[in-house]
Design an enzyme around this catalytic site. Sequence first.
Site, PDB file in Angstrom:
ATOM      1  CG  HIS A 134      -6.394  40.829  48.027  1.00 26.41           C
ATOM      2  ND1 HIS A 134      -7.012  41.860  47.748  1.00 26.41           N
ATOM      3  CD2 HIS A 134      -7.376  40.187  48.775  1.00 26.41           C
ATOM      4  CE1 HIS A 134      -8.043  41.801  48.130  1.00 26.41           C
ATOM      5  NE2 HIS A 134      -8.366  40.677  48.886  1.00 26.41           N
ATOM      6  CD  GLU A 135      -7.735  36.342  49.552  1.00 23.69           C
ATOM      7  OE1 GLU A 135      -7.900  36.232  50.566  1.00 23.69           O
ATOM      8  OE2 GLU A 135      -8.464  36.860  48.425  1.00 23.69           O
ATOM      9  CG  HIS A 172      -8.084  40.229  53.541  1.00 20.25           C
ATOM     10  ND1 HIS A 172      -8.799  41.198  53.611  1.00 20.25           N
ATOM     11  CD2 HIS A 172      -8.438  39.631  52.091  1.00 20.25           C
ATOM     12  CE1 HIS A 172      -9.682  41.447  52.350  1.00 20.25           C
ATOM     13  NE2 HIS A 172      -9.322  40.297  51.694  1.00 20.25           N
ATOM     14  CD  GLU A 216     -12.035  42.169  49.987  1.00 20.16           C
ATOM     15  OE1 GLU A 216     -11.061  42.013  49.505  1.00 20.16           O
ATOM     16  OE2 GLU A 216     -12.710  41.305  50.839  1.00 20.16           O
TER      17      GLU A 216
END
Length: 707
Positions: A433-434, A438, A490
């Site tokens: 995710h990070e 992103h 997100e």
Amino acid sequence: MENTKKPFINIESKVLGIFAPEEFSQLTTNEKLYTYHLSRAAWEGCKICFFQSTYESPGLFILFQYIFNQPINQLKKDCISSGISEDDWNKFCLYFAAFLQNTGNLLSFGDTKFIPEVAEEIFFKIIQNSFSYKNEDLKPIIDNLWNKTKGFVYCFEKPFDSRGLFPDGLTGYYSSDLEKEEVVLVNDFMKIMNISCLNTRIGKINSSEYVILIASVNIEEKKTHYYKEKKIHIVTGDYSSILRRVSYHLDKAIEFAANKNQKKMLENYVRHFNTGDIEHHKNSQRDWVKDVGPIIESDFGFIETYQDPTGVRAEFEGFVAVVNKKQSEQTAKVVSNADKFLENSPWPRDFEKDKFLKPDFTSLSVVSFGCSGTPIGINIPNYDDIRQNEGFKNVYLGNCLGKPTTIDFIETSLADNLLKYYTPCMFHIVIFHELLGHGCGKLLQEDSTGVKNFDPNIINPCTGKVVETWYKGNDTSRTVFGKLYSAYEECRADSVALYYSCFPESIDTLQIEYNGEWKEIMEGVFTEYVVGGLKSLQYYNLEKKEFSQAHVHGGYVILQVLLEAGNNFIIIEKTKKDNKDWIAVKIDTKQILTTGLNAIKNFLLKLNVFKSTADFEKATKLFAHYSVVNEFFLEIREIVVNNKKPRRIELQGNVELKNTGSNNEVVYKTYPETMEGVLESFKNRFSTIDNEMLSLWENSHEFMKPL
Ligand SMILES: [Zn+2]
């Protein structure tokens, strides 16, 4: 209708200790002193979060300081002997523990207010038992604090029940009587004046006179402007007394910094907090990005905008964390393989950054996190221009991850599988995710001189035609996507994490110790997203018809994408369990790599291309389509809400400076994982009653008005 008064935090809430004694003990004396000063800066600055929560929160904080300005056991003893039950005492402690951890009486995650489970008369009776209240000099101060706050503490009526803009809710960022149109007007004015909203709040004097409060130590002369027949005052020095201490400790930390970048970063923080100028903060973040792989990681400032209903004002945040060596080595491998992973991404190369800016990715253990709650991963800075041109860093805050003991609604075999693989599943999700989530994707941009960072003939894979939209001039994805941005971004990052769980090399790279168990982890990740998507319904506000939190909104959207794939891949049914309404969820795991992967791949392609091309219109349509909560899901929501587990309450350790004769010794302190432990940790953290904070609160009431 559900009982809306059912507290999200109740006596069954568990306390999660977030400690790092081992990591701390490995630090050198200099590193410990550095950690000490940064911790102090983080916790002093954290007082600002109370002001950003609700009108009454700063007052309640001071009230806490007065009530507990004595040994907790003594107060308990006196309360019990005056006839207060142990149960009421526990509920009272629970309320303050939750209040302190959330830096206010709104849940930091979910935006709902929580009220004490103990009756108002008993609450006051406990106050009366305190040493402070029995002191004739202090009694009037406490009476005053209680009278000013009690009406709000117990009020659960609209708009007092949630975070929002009047009349939908309330927040400390705005005077309670400010309406949406007025906020928009002041925000427009700030845009024209090129004043960042991040470190500001807006006050109101009357219907034609507003105040922009800028957080800074320095207090300059008030400037007054006229805009659309309204008077707008720009006032500096908001939170001055608090930020003075933040600046003091950041300045003190400079001599213990490990390198030049850290020193420059700290100097820029001090400049930023002293002047309120965001440019200095941006410079601090440039230095921060350059400080690759430090032993002690930290960040300070007005960072995340999730809690502002208009998404432009940021909450204060300050943290210090210490590197977790083993996990960092693992995440570094994902960083060095990022380009390889991105070869498998659903979008064409033209929509990927020319060169993947390899972010620093470290696994940390939090020592002090001064904010309304701890995240398990962060990816900052949020300034698009710095992210795009200079990079960003990712940190995984391993000691902030709790572990569930049961997983509701899903078939037993999948629940057991997720419980068994919970840690590696979450590690995969957070890291992908990070880092990739992103981090990936290119913004197609044309600068103010007309220079494009992309070939204008590239084909948009969603339309089959040449790209027609892109970012222009000073546009950023945040300004173009506005209120949609957080949830959309997100969701994009989570979709990336889910998508990459379908590739065995993800596990082989990040968690080699699980390399024979990739399939189990992939199934665990899908289970987590499906169950998470259902749970997100508890953050769906029936009246506003919207999700109150960006991450969970994104989670619901992903669930709908997987459901839309059809083919009985995921089945959600209403059923009964012990004569109660219940939900039965099935995932046909054999279809994960076909139906599931296809659905998430197509969706992710759209998400990414719409973001790349600044196509706000299509993005809005796509997101709105999957955000619909229909009749069936409203019924599901009710079951989810009726069975929700109370939120955990976080408990952090403290770093203290002990004066031992000629030497200063820095010690790290942990606490028992109880409500009293939480209270004790906050008492130790803020050992003197902050009368400056009290005057700051009282002096702002003329324009930061209660309702
Ligand atoms: Zn995120």
